[in-house]
Each structure stands twice: as structure tokens, then as C-alpha cells.
Design a protein around this motif. Structure first.
Motif, PDB file in Angstrom:
ATOM      1  N   SER A 103       0.760  -1.176   0.067  1.00 20.76           N
ATOM      2  CA  SER A 103       0.099  -0.002  -0.169  1.00 20.76           C
ATOM      3  C   SER A 103       0.898   1.219   0.048  1.00 20.76           C
ATOM      4  N   CYS A 104       1.979   1.113   0.896  1.00 21.72           N
ATOM      5  CA  CYS A 104       3.113   2.282   0.995  1.00 21.72           C
ATOM      6  C   CYS A 104       4.251   1.997   1.630  1.00 21.72           C
ATOM      7  N   PRO A 198       2.603   5.259  -2.753  1.00 20.88           N
ATOM      8  CA  PRO A 198       3.313   6.445  -2.036  1.00 20.88           C
ATOM      9  C   PRO A 198       4.485   5.941  -1.119  1.00 20.88           C
ATOM     10  N   TYR A 252       2.004   9.958   8.296  1.00 24.79           N
ATOM     11  CA  TYR A 252       1.906   9.390   7.130  1.00 24.79           C
ATOM     12  C   TYR A 252       0.936   8.121   6.506  1.00 24.79           C
ATOM     13  N   ALA A 255      -2.701   9.136   6.843  1.00 30.13           N
ATOM     14  CA  ALA A 255      -3.061   9.870   5.790  1.00 30.13           C
ATOM     15  C   ALA A 255      -3.372   8.989   4.399  1.00 30.13           C
ATOM     16  N   GLN A 256      -2.611   7.963   4.403  1.00 36.64           N
ATOM     17  CA  GLN A 256      -2.681   6.881   3.436  1.00 36.64           C
ATOM     18  C   GLN A 256      -3.992   6.395   3.360  1.00 36.64           C
ATOM     19  N   ASP A 257      -4.469   5.811   5.025  1.00 34.80           N
ATOM     20  CA  ASP A 257      -5.200   5.401   4.976  1.00 34.80           C
ATOM     21  C   ASP A 257      -6.708   5.829   4.829  1.00 34.80           C
ATOM     22  N   ALA A 258      -6.675   7.131   4.856  1.00 36.96           N
ATOM     23  CA  ALA A 258      -7.842   8.211   4.662  1.00 36.96           C
ATOM     24  C   ALA A 258      -8.155   8.313   3.183  1.00 36.96           C
ATOM     25  N   LYS A 259      -7.033   8.202   2.385  1.00 30.63           N
ATOM     26  CA  LYS A 259      -7.441   8.259   1.049  1.00 30.63           C
ATOM     27  C   LYS A 259      -8.469   7.140   0.217  1.00 30.63           C
ATOM     28  N   PRO A 260      -8.868   7.659  -0.741  1.00 34.07           N
ATOM     29  CA  PRO A 260      -9.616   6.673  -1.525  1.00 34.07           C
ATOM     30  C   PRO A 260      -8.808   5.331  -1.940  1.00 34.07           C
ATOM     31  N   SER A 261      -9.353   4.276  -2.196  1.00 34.14           N
ATOM     32  CA  SER A 261      -8.425   3.240  -2.766  1.00 34.14           C
ATOM     33  C   SER A 261      -8.266   3.599  -4.138  1.00 34.14           C
ATOM     34  N   ALA A 262      -6.847   3.294  -4.495  1.00 34.90           N
ATOM     35  CA  ALA A 262      -6.349   3.521  -6.094  1.00 34.90           C
ATOM     36  C   ALA A 262      -6.565   2.315  -6.779  1.00 34.90           C
TER      37      ALA A 262
END
Length: 266
Positions: A103-104, A198, A252, A255-262
Motif C-alpha cells: 500500500s505504501c 506512495p 503519513y 493519511a494513506q489510510d484516509a485516501k480513497p483506494s486507488a
């Protein structure tokens, strides 16, 4: 896993995060991060082969395959991967080999497999090449503890005994033939643009110049990088400035977990 018994610790609940320690260290490197991260995530940390309580390999092996096998055991299809130094090398190789599972990335003072050697990168080791054959791993460990990598940490009375003890506990990784990791091919240095996930790079401004160069290379070539440079910090940012390190990494990851899945790109 892949013919080895890996010592690991699993704690917390939530999206999984994997922690990969650096060379001459073990999973205890992350003691100061385990609690804060486990409040939000399922945390998996383990001793790499030849370090800590994981047995040494009996021949060449690909460390990124060990990580894949461990994730399979726990049915972790997709994870955040945090790697320090040697663990950073493994994290990069794993992300290139299995991008759909990352994921990141969080790369802490990372190595990069295939990077051209820097004149100062192994100067600490060159100074003991002659005596190391006579004195064994202890001479190499003492040179490492006195190197510019660890100067900032060893100058701190509360850290120096801990870093020394952990290093001495892991001298087995220095025995001839004890550790023969196989890097991913083609090497990561020529493929950094493929790291589409990311990526956070954390480095201290008092680390060895080769590590600072690696951070610059990643910031320039990785498509989605974020760089954090901690002032007055050497090769062990999570030990030398734990509060700042934890805040940067946790912010960090959250913030990644809060983003919509790409969509996952192979």
C-alpha cells in the motif's frame, strides 16, 4: 518460511504494517514504535535471517521472498512496509517484486540494491579488513560502532549502551558465509521509477553521505515521494528522535489510510 524458522511478533488491530530492521540489529530496533503503531494498525515485525532469534541461512536466499511467505502465513494481502537500512533494501525489492501487495513504503536511512558504491560508504569497514581476519566479527562490530553512521547515536549516553548491546548480540551475522542474501534481479537501482506506491523517505542529516545520497535519489526518481530529514540525527532516526519519527510516520500512514483506494498497477 522458505526453509527457515523466522522469529516474529504480532500485535495490534487494523490495516497491517510490517517492520524490517537494519543490519546487526533485530526486531528490538522497533520497540519505541510498536506501541504507537499498534494503537492503529496490526503490527508485524520479525528478525531477518541470521539476526535476533531467527536462524542463520545455510546458503543463498532472497529476503524479499521470506517477507512474502510470512505475509501469506497471516493472509495479509496488502500491507504498509517500513524498512530501515538493510530492511529498506528488502522493502524496495519486495515492492518491486510484488507491487500489488504494498500500500505504501516507508524507507528509513535505506540502502538500495545495485546502487554504485560510494567512496565513504564502506570506509569504516576498509579500516579493519586486515585485522578482521585475525580478530573476527568483534573487530568489524567495533569499527561499525565507531563509524560516522552511528556517531550521533553513540554520542548519546542513553543510547550508546543499547546500540552496542544489540550490535554485539547480532555478531553472528558477520561470520563468513553466515548471510548470503540474494537481491532482486534486475537490481532495484535501475527500477526505482517502478515504485508507484506512495513512499516516505526518512533520513537524518548526520548520517553517512551515501545514505543522504540514497534519500536524494529516491526523492528524485520515485513517482510519489515524500522526504523527511531530521536535523542532528544519524543512521538511527527512530532511536535518536523517536517522538518526531513516530509523529512523521504515523501521520503519513494514517493519511494513506484516509485516501480513497486507488487501482493497483502491476
Amino acid at each position: 518460511m522458505n526453509g527457515a524458522r523466522l522469529h516474529y511478533e504480532l500485535q495490534g488491530d487494523g490495516f497491517p504494517v510490517v517492520l524490517l530492521h537494519g543490519g546487526l540489529l533485530d526486531l528490538r530496533l522497533w520497540d519505541g514504535q510498536a506501541g504507537p503503531l499498534a494503537r492503529h494498525f496490526t503490527l508485524l515485525r520479525y528478525d531477518l535471517r541470521g539476526f535476533g532469534r531467527t536462524e542463520a541461512p545455510t546458503g543463498p536466499y532472497p529476503p524479499h521472498e521470506d517477507l512474502r511467505a510470512l505475509l501469506d502465513r497471516f493472509s495479509m494481502d496488502r500491507v504498509h512496509v517500513i524498512g530501515h537500512s538493510l530492511g529498506g533494501r528488502i522493502a524496495i525489492d519486495f515492492a518491486l517484486a510484488f507491487p500489488e501487495r504494498v500500500s505504501c513504503l516507508v524507507l528509513v536511512a535505506p540502502g538500495i540494491n545495485g546502487a554504485p558504491p560510494s567512496p565513504g560508504e564502506y570506509a569504516w569497514y576498509a579500516s579493519v579488513m586486515g585485522s578482521s581476519r585475525e580478530q573476527g566479527p568483534q573487530a568489524v562490530a567495533e569499527a561499525w560502532l565507531g563509524s560516522d553512521y552511528l556517531a550521533a547515536a553513540m554520542a548519546r549516553p542513553e543510547l550508546a549502551p543499547l546500540v552496542r548491546q544489540w550490535t554485539l548480540d547480532n555478531l553472528g551475522g558477520l561470520k563468513p558465509g553466515a548471510n548470503q542474501p540474494q537481491a532482486l534481479e534486475p537490481a532495484a537501482q535501475g527500477r526505482l521509477e517502478e515504485l508507484l506506491m506512495p513512499t516516505l523517505v526518512v533520513v537524518g542529516d548526520r548520517d553517512n553521505p551515501a545514505m543522504l545520497h540514497n534519500a536524494e535519489t529516491l526523492a528524485r526518481r520515485v513517482p510519489a515521494p515524500t522526504r523527511v530529514t531530521l536535523p542532528g540525527v544519524g543512521h538511527l532516526p527512530n532511536l535518536e528522535r523517536p517522538e518526531d519519527f513516530n509523529r512523521a510516520v504515523l501521520d503519513y500512514l494514517l493519511a494513506q489510510d484516509a485516501k480513497p483506494s486507488a487501482p493497483v498497477r502491476p
